[in-house]
Design a protein around this motif. Sequence first.
Motif, short mmCIF file in Angstrom:
data_model
loop_
_atom_site.label_atom_id
_atom_site.label_comp_id
_atom_site.label_asym_id
_atom_site.label_seq_id
_atom_site.Cartn_x
_atom_site.Cartn_y
_atom_site.Cartn_z
N ILE A 13 57.13 38.46 36.05
CA ILE A 13 56.47 39.46 35.31
C ILE A 13 55.15 38.80 34.39
CG2 ILE A 13 56.75 41.02 33.19
CD1 ILE A 13 59.86 40.81 34.03
N GLY A 14 55.32 37.54 33.98
CA GLY A 14 54.13 36.79 33.16
C GLY A 14 53.06 36.72 33.79
N VAL A 15 53.15 36.75 35.22
CA VAL A 15 51.68 36.52 35.89
C VAL A 15 51.13 37.73 36.45
CG1 VAL A 15 52.08 33.97 36.40
CG2 VAL A 15 52.53 35.91 38.04
N ILE A 16 51.93 38.89 36.47
CA ILE A 16 51.40 40.30 36.96
C ILE A 16 50.02 40.44 36.27
CG2 ILE A 16 51.81 42.76 37.11
CD1 ILE A 16 54.56 41.94 38.12
N PRO A 17 50.01 40.51 35.24
CA PRO A 17 48.78 41.08 34.33
C PRO A 17 47.38 40.34 34.80
CG PRO A 17 50.24 41.01 32.75
CD PRO A 17 50.93 40.27 33.96
N VAL A 18 47.43 39.04 35.03
CA VAL A 18 46.40 38.17 35.32
C VAL A 18 46.03 38.29 36.79
CG1 VAL A 18 47.49 35.81 35.69
CG2 VAL A 18 45.24 36.03 34.76
N LEU A 19 47.15 38.63 37.47
CA LEU A 19 46.77 38.83 39.05
C LEU A 19 46.10 40.10 39.03
CD1 LEU A 19 50.15 37.36 40.79
CD2 LEU A 19 47.81 36.45 40.97
N ILE A 20 46.44 41.14 38.30
CA ILE A 20 45.86 42.37 38.45
C ILE A 20 44.57 42.18 38.27
CG2 ILE A 20 45.61 44.67 37.56
CD1 ILE A 20 48.58 44.74 37.33
N ALA A 21 44.12 41.52 36.81
CA ALA A 21 42.62 41.24 36.68
C ALA A 21 42.21 40.68 37.60
CB ALA A 21 42.66 40.67 35.49
N TYR A 22 42.43 39.68 38.49
CA TYR A 22 41.74 38.98 39.58
C TYR A 22 41.56 39.70 40.63
CZ TYR A 22 41.60 35.77 43.69
OH TYR A 22 41.15 35.25 44.61
N PHE A 23 42.72 40.52 41.22
CA PHE A 23 42.34 41.26 42.38
C PHE A 23 41.26 42.32 42.07
CE2 PHE A 23 46.38 39.48 43.60
CZ PHE A 23 45.96 38.69 44.89
N ALA A 24 41.20 42.91 40.74
CA ALA A 24 40.18 43.81 40.43
C ALA A 24 38.84 43.27 40.49
CB ALA A 24 40.58 44.43 38.87
N MET A 25 38.75 41.98 40.25
CA MET A 25 37.35 41.43 40.06
C MET A 25 37.17 40.14 40.76
SD MET A 25 37.04 41.56 35.83
CE MET A 25 35.34 41.33 35.75
N GLN A 26 38.03 40.15 42.13
CA GLN A 26 37.81 38.88 42.93
C GLN A 26 36.37 38.85 43.42
OE1 GLN A 26 37.59 39.42 46.12
NE2 GLN A 26 38.95 41.59 46.31
N LYS A 27 35.73 39.81 43.61
CA LYS A 27 34.26 39.77 44.16
C LYS A 27 33.21 38.95 43.47
CE LYS A 27 33.95 42.83 48.03
NZ LYS A 27 34.57 44.32 47.87
#
Lengths: 280, 273
Positions: B247-261
Amino acid sequence: MLPALAFFAFTVLVPSVQGGWFAFTDWDGISPVKHFVGLDQFRKLLDDTAARDAVVTTLLAAVAITIVQNTIGLLLALGVNSRIKSRNVLRVFFFAPAVITPVVTAYLWKYLYAPDGALNSLLGAVGLDGWKQDWLGDPDLALWSVVAVVIWQFSGYSMVIFLAGLQSIPGEIYEAAAIDGAGPVRRFWYVVRPMLAPAITINLMLSVIGGLKLFDQVWVMTQGGPGGATDTLSTVIYKQAFQFNQYAYSTAIAVILTVFVIVISSVQYRYLSRQERNSA
Amino acid sequence: MNRYTWRTAGLEAVMIAVALVFAFPVYVLVSMALRAEGDDSSPIALPNSPTFANFGDAWQRAGLGPAIGNSLMVTAGSVVLIVALAAMAAYPLARSTRRWSKSVFAVFMLGLLLPFQLALIPLYQTMRDLGILGNPLALIVFYTGLQLPFSVFMYTGFLRSLDPGYEEAARMDGAGPVRAFFSVVFPLMRPITGTVVILNVIFVWNDFLTPLLYLSGSGRQTIPVALFGFIGQYVSQWPMVFAGLIIGVIPVLIAYFAMQKRIIQGFAGGLKG
């Protein structure tokens, strides 16, 4: 620009100078009086075997992280810069561990490393029972177990920087070398490596500085144990200040860490930028 | 040169095998988090009867809701300030040829080298004296100051490679320097802003040592410290703890996948500068 300088001065510049000054006092963090004691705190450091061990541990960890992480990062970058179909998915995938909170990865690995944990179970499952270890409990092994976690987490970070460098190399240069009959190894050494110089500089600088400041992974997995075997300068700074109230002594160790970071990275930077110029 | 040969296929197989080795810890994380109570099968086996119950338990017992709220506030506040201040500071640094501009840039770059362990304790005292210890707002100030050198470095490098012709055109049309910055330069810096945002989001969200010190005992923790405390409390209940970690890492993973390019592009820009 002035607001930026103000924030920077408040949180970094002024406290750093204060920190440098506290290192020459006898302050305990509670009493309002500080006495100037000259180099006493640094002399104490010379007699403190635990602190001396932490210096060695920190340097060993930084060197190991720098070499292994960048080697793996470079190999991964060469792999995902090829024509393989999964290259885009793999790029996103290999960087992903670098995004995950170090506290989380460190705790996950603490479980993997447990005597009855996943790593030993895996070794047992493939018939390598003899390789089972007490990964974090064995003083000779614990530091390398922690270092492996850092490498696992940040190899993808190095990969992305190398990849950015590789993508700036025009394809024609590479093809011309191939037509001239250069094999993959010679093409890498004489064509790719010189053009990768800026990426190599950034990667080596980042991993050395990161390695010297190592804290989170150690704190979660071993708190410096067993018996101080994984204490780094950062964990000793934390313990001296907030567990033993040795504020002045703690800042003296922080000064030592600062000197290491500045000296090592400037020497490294000079050497690497000379290499860059030679190959340009 | 663009054929898919047997050698390429071999490389593909090797790379996927390496990816599976890298993924092993994550597989264990997820498979443990889905495990029902009393499921004692080997840690590398799949769970016997997968359940999501651990996630609900972890959410309630670890107080993850308020911690995520704090982390979101601190991360958003710091990143907005960092972007605004770094972009505005980098503009004169990149364009001015005067001597002070070089010295100011050098001072910022010194900040890239100074380990914050040195500033940690004196700043702790200052914050205690100002009575802002334990206040998440203090962390916003801290992260802004701490991350400015890196962000100024990225912006300055990008601006130096950006053609000043656009601003000059705006100036000729009668825009003042401030107007030229906001309506011409800042929009042109979008690619590097993306990179600065994502790298700072990752840094601030994940930082552990600073909130451990400056927020300790305040009950207003950010995610890494909340997870650390939660782990200490429920140390042997691995499945629930692992659910909390996810649960704790989901928000930062979402931000990463949204902006990985943006990440690779941003580094590519930084290398040129």
